[in-house]
Design a protein around this motif. Structure first.
Motif, short mmCIF file in Angstrom:
data_model
loop_
_atom_site.label_atom_id
_atom_site.label_comp_id
_atom_site.label_asym_id
_atom_site.label_seq_id
_atom_site.Cartn_x
_atom_site.Cartn_y
_atom_site.Cartn_z
N MET A 36 0.81 -1.22 0.00
CA MET A 36 0.00 0.00 0.00
C MET A 36 0.85 1.28 0.00
O MET A 36 0.44 2.30 -0.55
N PHE A 37 1.99 1.21 0.64
CA PHE A 37 2.81 2.41 0.78
C PHE A 37 3.67 2.61 -0.46
O PHE A 37 4.21 1.66 -1.02
N ALA A 38 3.80 3.84 -0.87
CA ALA A 38 4.60 4.16 -2.06
C ALA A 38 5.29 5.50 -1.85
O ALA A 38 4.79 6.37 -1.13
N ILE A 39 6.44 5.66 -2.47
CA ILE A 39 7.15 6.94 -2.44
C ILE A 39 7.26 7.47 -3.86
O ILE A 39 7.32 6.69 -4.81
N GLN A 40 7.24 8.77 -3.97
CA GLN A 40 7.35 9.41 -5.27
C GLN A 40 8.82 9.77 -5.53
O GLN A 40 9.41 10.54 -4.77
N ILE A 41 9.39 9.21 -6.57
CA ILE A 41 10.77 9.52 -6.95
C ILE A 41 10.75 10.60 -8.01
O ILE A 41 9.98 10.53 -8.97
N LYS A 42 11.57 11.61 -7.82
CA LYS A 42 11.57 12.75 -8.73
C LYS A 42 11.93 12.33 -10.16
O LYS A 42 12.69 11.39 -10.37
N THR A 43 11.35 13.07 -11.09
CA THR A 43 11.53 12.75 -12.51
C THR A 43 12.99 12.76 -12.92
O THR A 43 13.45 11.91 -13.69
N ASP A 44 13.76 13.73 -12.40
CA ASP A 44 15.17 13.80 -12.79
C ASP A 44 15.95 12.58 -12.30
O ASP A 44 16.90 12.13 -12.95
N LYS A 45 15.53 12.01 -11.18
CA LYS A 45 16.18 10.79 -10.68
C LYS A 45 15.86 9.60 -11.59
O LYS A 45 16.74 8.76 -11.87
N ILE A 46 14.62 9.54 -12.05
CA ILE A 46 14.23 8.45 -12.94
C ILE A 46 14.99 8.56 -14.26
O ILE A 46 15.47 7.56 -14.81
N LYS A 47 15.12 9.79 -14.76
CA LYS A 47 15.87 10.00 -16.00
C LYS A 47 17.32 9.60 -15.82
O LYS A 47 17.93 9.01 -16.73
N GLN A 48 17.88 9.92 -14.67
CA GLN A 48 19.27 9.55 -14.40
C GLN A 48 19.42 8.03 -14.33
O GLN A 48 20.40 7.46 -14.83
N LEU A 49 18.43 7.35 -13.73
CA LEU A 49 18.46 5.89 -13.65
C LEU A 49 18.42 5.27 -15.03
O LEU A 49 19.16 4.32 -15.34
N LEU A 50 17.57 5.82 -15.90
CA LEU A 50 17.45 5.29 -17.26
C LEU A 50 18.72 5.55 -18.07
O LEU A 50 19.11 4.74 -18.91
#
Length: 227
Positions: A49-63
């Protein structure tokens, strides 16, 4: 951890705190089963049920880079809202927990209250998503990561300043010795992955080791502009 429920079966409103051993007692048909079932369901499903929001720039960096580093302290600050949102999602699942119609829980509210000032982090953590024998995604926290060691070093420096302050006040007779001293914690590290130069600015947010300013592009720094 404190549990608050409203309009749950026979319970119009109830509140109880969990300890190492918690006993719920009362007369028949007063809501004991509803309370314990709801709590058991929550403890069994909260990870989903619990979720955290990861910033878009972090996701782009991961990709782009295949790896990122997340500051857990940032999410601790958001823990109250994360728990609240998770509880709202769990409340919608109560009909499944009790195998009953959704109408019975139309006005039900289930909330968990945590003491966010005393949240303790696990020393290490590891989870991996795989497909067959291939690893698709993993998240890890080592017991003594580089960042953990840096924080301990900065805390040691902070203790040294506090020690000097007491020496100045008690043995030098300077009542206001270092009272105006302002802590600013900065770490500089070299990253092999190419990154565009970024400007860093000291703010009041960097007044503790856990909230240190992290500079990942150490070229062309002018220290007189940092402090």
């Amino acid at each position: 951890m404190k549990i608050k429920v409203k309009n749950l079966g026979a319970l119009k409103q109830a509140e109880f705190t969990l300890g190492d051993l918690t006993i719920i007692c009362g007369c028949n048909n007063t809501g004991k089963t509803y309370a314990t079932y709801a709590l058991f369901g929550f403890l069994s499903t909260w990870r989903r049920m619990f979720a955290i929001q990861i910033k878009t720039d972090k996701i782009k960096q991961l990709l782009a880079d295949g790896v990122i580093r997340l500051d857990i302290q940032e999410y601790i600050k958001q823990s109250e809202q994360i728990v609240k949102t998770g509880c709202q999602a769990y409340t919608q699942e109560l009909p499944k927990i009790f195998a009953a119609s959704a109408q019975r829980f139309k006005t039900t509210d289930f909330q968990v209250s945590l003491d966010i000032q005393n949240i303790s982090l696990a020393f290490q953590f590891s989870r991996e998503i795989t497909s067959g024998e291939a690893s698709l995604f993993s998240i890890t926290k080592s017991e003594k990561s580089t960042e953990w060691e840096i924080i301990q070093q900065l805390k040691g420096a902070q203790c040294f300043i506090a020690y000097c302050q007491q020496i100045g006040k008690k043995y030098w007779g300077q009542k206001n010795f270092l009272d105006t001293y302002v802590y600013r914690f900065v770490t500089i590290r070299n990253i092999n992955i190419y990154k565009k130069p970024t400007r860093e600015k000291i703010t009041d947010d960097h007044d503790s080791p856990e909230r240190m300013l992290k500079i990942s592009s150490p070229h062309y720094l002018q220290f007189n502009r940092l402090i």
